[in-house]
Design an enzyme around this catalytic site. Structure first.
Site, PDB file in Angstrom:
ATOM      1  N   LEU A  32       0.825  -1.201   0.000  1.00 35.55           N
ATOM      2  CA  LEU A  32       0.000   0.000   0.000  1.00 35.55           C
ATOM      3  C   LEU A  32       0.863   1.257   0.000  1.00 35.55           C
ATOM      4  O   LEU A  32       0.645   2.187  -0.755  1.00 35.55           O
ATOM      5  CB  LEU A  32      -0.891  -0.043   1.252  1.00 35.55           C
ATOM      6  CG  LEU A  32      -1.821   1.150   1.463  1.00 35.55           C
ATOM      7  CD1 LEU A  32      -2.840   1.203   0.343  1.00 35.55           C
ATOM      8  CD2 LEU A  32      -2.522   1.036   2.807  1.00 35.55           C
ATOM      9  N   LYS A  33       1.882   1.235   0.864  1.00 38.60           N
ATOM     10  CA  LYS A  33       2.729   2.407   1.066  1.00 38.60           C
ATOM     11  C   LYS A  33       3.467   2.800  -0.219  1.00 38.60           C
ATOM     12  O   LYS A  33       3.666   3.974  -0.484  1.00 38.60           O
ATOM     13  CB  LYS A  33       3.728   2.052   2.166  1.00 38.60           C
ATOM     14  CG  LYS A  33       4.575   3.166   2.642  1.00 38.60           C
ATOM     15  CD  LYS A  33       5.418   2.665   3.810  1.00 38.60           C
ATOM     16  CE  LYS A  33       6.250   1.501   3.387  1.00 38.60           C
ATOM     17  NZ  LYS A  33       6.550   0.523   4.421  1.00 38.60           N
ATOM     18  N   GLY A  34       3.866   1.773  -1.000  1.00 35.46           N
ATOM     19  CA  GLY A  34       4.556   2.054  -2.256  1.00 35.46           C
ATOM     20  C   GLY A  34       5.919   2.684  -2.047  1.00 35.46           C
ATOM     21  O   GLY A  34       6.605   2.375  -1.078  1.00 35.46           O
TER      22      GLY A  34
END
Lengths: 524, 254
Positions: free
Chosen positions: B133-135
């Site tokens: 999610l954080k990427g």
């Protein structure tokens, strides 16, 4: 805690240390009375058992698996080795050979009085440890002579895959003013439940840590020291499934530093937390006894988690790691608490946040040689930008008086460094160290300013996190993914099958000999 | 004032000061003692590379028998840029919202992605940057995309475990990350994974994608992968490839 540049509240700092002590005491209770295959192998190595069979299986592994196959591992290698030595009237090393080649002897050996076995074990370890200390008795003075004023010591990694080429690179590091050379291990060595044998010429992303490679590197750097009149320290890595063995090998070969961090293995190598925390205790005891400085690996959390947000978990881990090291008998000057410069370079005021964190680490562990790591995560092959980031990193390292500074190289994130990359990195460190030498003494941080506020906020969140870990227990917190955004369960990961509950006959010769020694010391 | 006219792109040269001057900068070490002879040797070596007007601007002793050089020289070679424009197209990259919109139109339901760094590779930063999610650097990973269901198995996953999980989850695509490339370790491992995958009947229609900082796109063809993502690729590049692939598949089926 006098002269806090950050205006830290001493009672809050003490409260954090107290919480960390509570967390560590619970872990120690939990692992009490257990040993591991790696601890048994380390004990054999300390006694001088070396070598491997033609298939490359180290003799210490052979002995421990023979004990396991006979269902006698719970007594430990020491008990059986000295029982056989006494029953048959042979030397401990001859008994080790017998245990290795004729496991049947475990069934046929005559009973021997337990007190006599313990006595023989104690005496033999006393001698073996004295012999190792004597062999390296000149090193403490050399280390003192090679202290750097002002700090920090410059720590440089080599990683060619071949010990011979590492020596060439290490000489270039030494010539450019490097103080500590650490040979990176071949990738995934930490997952091997044995230490490979012999000099190696082929590794992946690093060079295998073997006792023979340690010896070659040590000899080469001692020779450099003779030629040039400056001592260069050597370091390796006690993380993974062989923590106590690598510590023993380092002691035997006269290494000066060791990365020693169980949590690193848990989070990034998926090693079972119980196994590696038991291993770590013994591993650090060995390091501490021989005066080897350890380094912890909190810098890694900042690579897998967001560096701005993860700062409190780094501080919480530092405090726990510090208490864990104290519990292993290490004194502050031997505990190199880790930290890193990993905030994304486009963060507004990121430099100030880094400065706050670096100063906070220094003030929480004023007598420890804290180890500061350069940016890696966001370094991308833009050599000039990386060199620029390293310059700011160097400035903070010097100005906050870290104990050890890992040198950043312009090619970070591209490949393992070329021979001249490290020299460029070392020149940058020297530049900051000379050009900004006394900046440390000129600086006070403004009350209510960004740096003080950041430090306060990080410490408060760390305290809250420590409270949570103290109430949940470290194992449960690891399962919650508290550190580095990675979750690990108590019984998961690799190596739990190498843990065993000790029987009432169990002996650990290292503990017998060192406890007696420290009792003597405190009596004197 | 007018800018210099754009050069003829069928014959381009390196430049630093004036267009077409051929100036390049080189840094390297030689296993010889520092001195005038070392400098002459370095200059001769650069001359052999097709360089003219060689200037050794910096030399430095790294050890008694190792010297480092910084050299400026003029490279006389030129290349035809046009042939590369046709050969190597820019990787397409759509925005997250456009990808999500087009994924929804596909009507495939959730596209299942299973990713891991397999073999002995312990590096997870690249894999996490693409999947989590954080990427990375402000750009969300694939987990953030509506229409994608992401399973990140982490690093050091045995090839067989990855394949079994992918089969069990009915993966549309398997993503393998490889960072260590010394002695072609990555190629051996990627080839082994591909060979093992052919034995799984449930993975017959699954896409196989590899990635890593030192992997070149051409590697996909060599190792029979559907795509390969190297340095500089972002989650959006991977998602764009996926959505375009499924769209093509759908058109072909109709």
């Amino acid at each position: 805690m006098q002269d806090s540049k950050l205006g830290l509240d001493p009672t809050q700092v003490e409260a954090c240390h107290r919480l960390a002590r509570r967390i560590v005491a619970a872990v120690l209770d939990d692992i009490e009375g257990r040993s591991t295959v790696a601890i048994e192998r380390a004990l054999l190595r300390l006694l001088g058992v070396a070598g491997a069979d033609p298939e490359g299986v180290p003799f210490v592994n052979r002995i421990v698996s023979n004990l396991h196959a006979e269902g006698l591992l719970q007594d430990g290698a020491c008990y059986w080795l000295f029982r056989i030595a006494l029953a048959d009237g042979i030397s401990p090393l001859a008994a080790a050979e017998r245990l290795r080649d004729y496991p049947d002897c475990l069934r046929t050996t005559a009973p021997v009085d337990a007190g006599l076995i313990a006595q023989a074990c104690h005496a033999a370890f006393g001698e073996a440890l004295e012999e190792i200390i004597a062999r390296h008795s000149h090193r403490p003075a050399l280390r003192t002579s090679a202290a750097r004023h002002p700090k920090p010591l410059r720590y440089v990694l080599t990683a060619t895959g071949s010990v011979r080429e590492d020596i060439l690179h290490a000489r270039a590091v030494a010539a450019a003013g490097g103080d500590i050379v650490a040979v990176i291990r071949s990738t995934a060595q930490s997952l091997l439940d044995y230490v490979p044998y012999g000099e190696t010429e082929e590794g992946y992303g690093g060079t295998f840590a073997t006792q023979e490679n340690f010896r070659s590197m040590r000899q080469a750097m001692d020779a450099w020291c003779e030629e040039n009149g400056r001592y260069v320290r050597l370091s390796s890595f006690c993380s993974g499934l062989c923590m106590p063995e690598i510590a023993a090998m380092g002691a035997i070969e006269g290494y000066d530093n060791m990365v020693n961090d169980a949590l690193y293995g848990v989070l990034y190598r998926d090693i079972n937390p119980q196994r590696t925390l038991i291993d770590q205790l013994m591993s650090r005891r060995i390091n501490g006894f021989f005066g080897v400085t350890i380094n912890t690996g909190e810098d890694n959390y900042l690579r897998t988690a967001d560096a701005v947000r993860a700062a409190p978990s780094v501080v919480a881990s530092q405090l726990i790691n510090y208490q864990m090291a104290k519990a292993s008998g290490l004194t502050d000057p031997l505990i190199g608490i880790g930290n890193a410069f990993e905030i994304p370079p486009d963060t507004v005021n990121g430099f100030l946040l880094e400065w706050a964190q670096a100063q906070l680490t220094r003030e929480l562990f004023p007598d420890c040689p804290t180890k500061f790591m350069p940016p890696t995560k966001h370094m991308n092959g833009d050599l000039m930008r990386t060199h620029g980031c390293d310059t700011l990193f160097n400035l903070i390292a010097v100005t906050t008086r870290q104990g050890i500074q890992t040198i950043g190289v312009p090619t970070e994130g591209v490949f393992t460094p070329l021979i001249h990359d490290r020299v460029h990195g070392l020149q940058g460190a020297e530049f900051a160290a000379v050009f900004a030498r006394d900046l440390h003494d000129e600086i006070e941080f403004r009350q209510g300013g960004l740096i003080r506020l950041r430090a306060k906020e990080v410490l408060e969140s760390a305290q809250a996190l420590l409270e949570r870990i103290a109430s949940e227990g470290l194992f449960a917190s690891l399962a919650d993914g508290v550190f580095g955004d990675v979750a690990r369960t108590r019984d998961g990961g690799k190596g739990l099958d190498g843990v065993f509950q000790c029987s009432s006959r169990y002996l650990n010769g290292f503990h017998l000999a060192t406890r007696a020694r420290s009792a003597e010391r405190s009596a004197a | 004032m007018t800018l210099p006219s754009p050069p003829d792109t069928s014959r381009i040269k390196a430049f630093g000061d004036h267009l077409g001057d051929g100036i390049v900068q080189l840094c390297f070490s030689l296993p010889v003692p520092n001195g005038a002879a070392a400098e002459a040797a370095a200059a001769a070596l650069v001359g052999k590379m097709g360089m003219e007007r060689v200037q050794v601007v910096h030399r430095q002793e790294l050890d008694a028998h190792v010297t480092f050089f910084t050299v400026f020289a003029r490279c006389r070679h030129e290349v035809n840029f046009r042939q590369f424009e046709d050969l190597v197209p820019e990787r397409p990259c759509l925005s997250q919202s456009e990808i999500e919109e087009r994924l929804a139109k596909l009507g495939l339901g959730e596209v299942v992605l299973v990713g891991a760094a397999t073999g002995t590779d312990t590096h997870s930063v690249g894999l996490d940057a693409i999947l989590n999610l954080k990427g990375y650097h402000g750009e969300h990973g694939l987990e953030a995309y509506k229409g994608l269901q992401v399973h990140n198995l982490g690093s050091q996953v045995p090839n067989e475990d990855l394949l079994e999980r992918a089969a069990a989850l009915g993966a549309h695509a398997v993503l393998v990350s490889q960072t260590v490339t010394q002695q072609d370790l990555h190629k051996k491992n990627l080839a082994a994974l591909r060979a093992a995958a052919r034995k799984h009947t449930r993975l017959r229609n699954t896409l196989f994608i590899c990635g890593g900082p030192h992997l070149e796109p051409e590697l996909a063809r060599e190792l029979d992968y559907d795509a390969c993502f190297g340095r500089g690729c972002t989650p959006a590049h991977v998602a764009t490839f996926l959505v375009e692939h499924f769209e093509r598949q759908l058109t072909q089926a109709n």
